[in-house]
Write a protein that holds these residues in place. Sequence first.
Motif: not given
Length: 119
Positions: A25-41, A51-54, A67-69
Amino acid sequence: QVQPVESGGGSVQTGGSLRLSCAANSMYCMGWFRQAPGKERERVASVTGTGSTTYADSVKGRFTISKDVAENTLYLQMNSLKPEDTAMYYCATGRRDGWCLFPSEYHYWGQGTQVTVSS
């Protein structure tokens, strides 16, 4: 609830789909990140408070963040998965609103959910 909680990871074959969910729950930005072994996030996708996306170039046209607020849930629909998408995926909520492209702009992180794509 402050710390996000991810779910929905798993193992699929190349070309398959998965939908990740994140209880957050956040009124600010939210994001998805990923990290593979040996690599940076790396950032996968993010959504502003309005609601704008990138997206990262590597997932454009294949992944969709939403997102479902009302349900306090962030989603990541992943289609046409590739072996290079294999990673631990993390959900995060931002310190403020905006595009929030960098990990330093987020302050609450989930524990992650594993996505494995086999060829």
